[in-house]
Design a protein around this motif. Structure first.
Motif, PDB file in Angstrom:
ATOM      1  N   GLY A 174      -5.846   1.092   3.501  1.00  0.00           N
ATOM      2  CA  GLY A 174      -6.004   0.404   2.225  1.00  0.00           C
ATOM      3  C   GLY A 174      -7.442   0.038   1.934  1.00  0.00           C
ATOM      4  N   VAL A 175      -8.165  -0.414   2.958  1.00  0.00           N
ATOM      5  CA  VAL A 175      -9.578  -0.768   2.791  1.00  0.00           C
ATOM      6  C   VAL A 175     -10.406   0.485   2.506  1.00  0.00           C
ATOM      7  N   ARG A 176     -10.153   1.535   3.254  1.00  0.00           N
ATOM      8  CA  ARG A 176     -10.956   2.760   3.105  1.00  0.00           C
ATOM      9  C   ARG A 176     -10.677   3.488   1.801  1.00  0.00           C
ATOM     10  N   SER A 177      -9.450   3.392   1.319  1.00  0.00           N
ATOM     11  CA  SER A 177      -9.091   4.084   0.074  1.00  0.00           C
ATOM     12  C   SER A 177      -9.530   3.295  -1.159  1.00  0.00           C
ATOM     13  N   GLY A 178      -9.845   2.020  -0.966  1.00  0.00           N
ATOM     14  CA  GLY A 178     -10.207   1.173  -2.098  1.00  0.00           C
ATOM     15  C   GLY A 178      -9.034   0.421  -2.688  1.00  0.00           C
ATOM     16  N   ASN A 179      -7.816   0.681  -2.182  1.00  0.00           N
ATOM     17  CA  ASN A 179      -6.649  -0.047  -2.683  1.00  0.00           C
ATOM     18  C   ASN A 179      -6.724  -1.535  -2.339  1.00  0.00           C
TER      19      ASN A 179
END
Length: 241
Positions: free
Chosen positions: A10-15
Motif C-alpha cells: 500500500g505504501v509503495r503503490s501510493g494507496n
C-alpha cells in the motif's frame, strides 16, 4: 504475513499516503525479514488481533503492521527482530490507543512469557496514566469475565496466570528496577530534555525473554533533547548508515 505485506504494498503503490521516511521503513523491514533465519509467528499475530478486537477495538492498517512486526523472531537465537520501535505521529492519531491493548496483550498467556512485566514511563503522571487507564477501564467494562484473569488496582494491573504486571512510572517513581521488565514504553519522549530517565529504566533491562522497548511521541518544542536524537538516529538507520 498479510498485515505486513499489504501495508508495504500500500505504501509503495501510493494507496497509503506516505512520507519519504515511511517509504524507507518499508525497505528496512523488508531487508530484515528477507533473512532465512527469521520466523514470523502467524499464529500469535492472528490471536493478538482477535483478542484486541474482542476486548478493545478494531485496529487500523498501520497498527496491524506494527503488531505483526512485534512477532518476528530469529530462529537461531530466539530473539525478537524489532526490539526497539519508535512511533512519532500527530496528535489524535491514536498512538496510545494502539499501545494500550499491546501492553495488555503482552502480559497474557497468549503472548506466552511468564513475568513479562510492562512499565509505562512518562515525565508527567497524567501522561504516564493515559494507557494504564485505558487498560483499567477496559477491565472494568469486562470485569465479569476479566476478573478470572486479572487483578487490578489504580497503581498496578496483574495477569493472574502469567504473574505479569502493568505499571505506570514517572521520574519520581519509587522503584525503577528494570531487571524484571519485559517491555518498556516511553510515552511522549518529546518532553524528555535528556536521557537520564530513560537510562534509569534501561540499565539492567533486556534480561527478560523477548524484551522490547517502545518510544511513542508527538512532535514537540524541546529541541536538542531525546526526540531530536531519536530522529537523528532513525534517519541514519533508514539511510543505511
Amino acid at each position: 504475513h498479510p498485515y505486513i505485506d499489504s501495508y508495504i504494498d500500500g505504501v509503495r503503490s501510493g494507496n497509503i499516503p506516505a512520507s519519504k521516511e515511511l517509504k524507507q521503513v518499508m525497505d528496512v523491514v523488508e531487508n530484515k525479514l528477507d533473512n532465512k533465519d527469521v520466523f514470523v509467528d502467524h499464529k500469535k499475530i492472528d490471536k493478538a488481533v482477535d483478542l484486541i478486537f474482542r476486548y478493545f477495538y478494531k485496529l487500523l492498517d498501520w497498527e496491524l503492521f506494527v503488531l505483526a512486526l512485534i512477532h518476528c523472531y530469529y530462529k537461531s537465537t530466539d530473539m525478537v527482530v524489532f526490539d526497539e520501535i519508535f512511533i512519532m505521529m500527530g496528535r489524535g492519531n491514536g498512538k496510545n490507543v494502539f499501545i494500550s491493548p499491546v501492553a495488555w496483550y503482552l502480559t497474557t498467556h497468549y503472548h506466552g512469557i511468564k513475568g513479562y512485566n510492562v512499565d509505562i514511563i512518562a515525565n508527567a503522571e497524567d501522561q504516564a496514566m493515559v494507557s494504564f487507564n485505558d487498560i483499567y477501564e477496559m477491565l472494568e467494562d469486562t470485569w465479569q469475565k476479566s476478573k478470572n484473569f486479572f487483578y487490578k488496582t489504580k497503581q498496578q494491573i496483574v495477569n493472574l496466570r502469567t504473574k505479569s504486571y502493568i505499571k505506570y512510572n514517572t521520574s519520581n517513581a519509587r522503584t525503577k528496577d528494570s531487571k524484571r521488565t519485559g517491555c518498556l514504553i516511553f510515552d511522549e519522549v518529546h518532553e524528555y530534555e535528556d536521557w537520564d530517565l530513560i537510562k534509569v529504566f534501561t540499565s539492567g533491562f533486556g534480561k527478560r525473554k523477548h524484551s522490547r522497548t517502545f518510544y511513542i511521541t508527538t512532535q514537540g518544542y524541546v529541541r536538542g533533547g531525546v526526540l531530536d536524537e531519536l530522529l537523528d538516529l532513525s534517519r541514519q538507520i533508514l539511510s543505511g548508515e
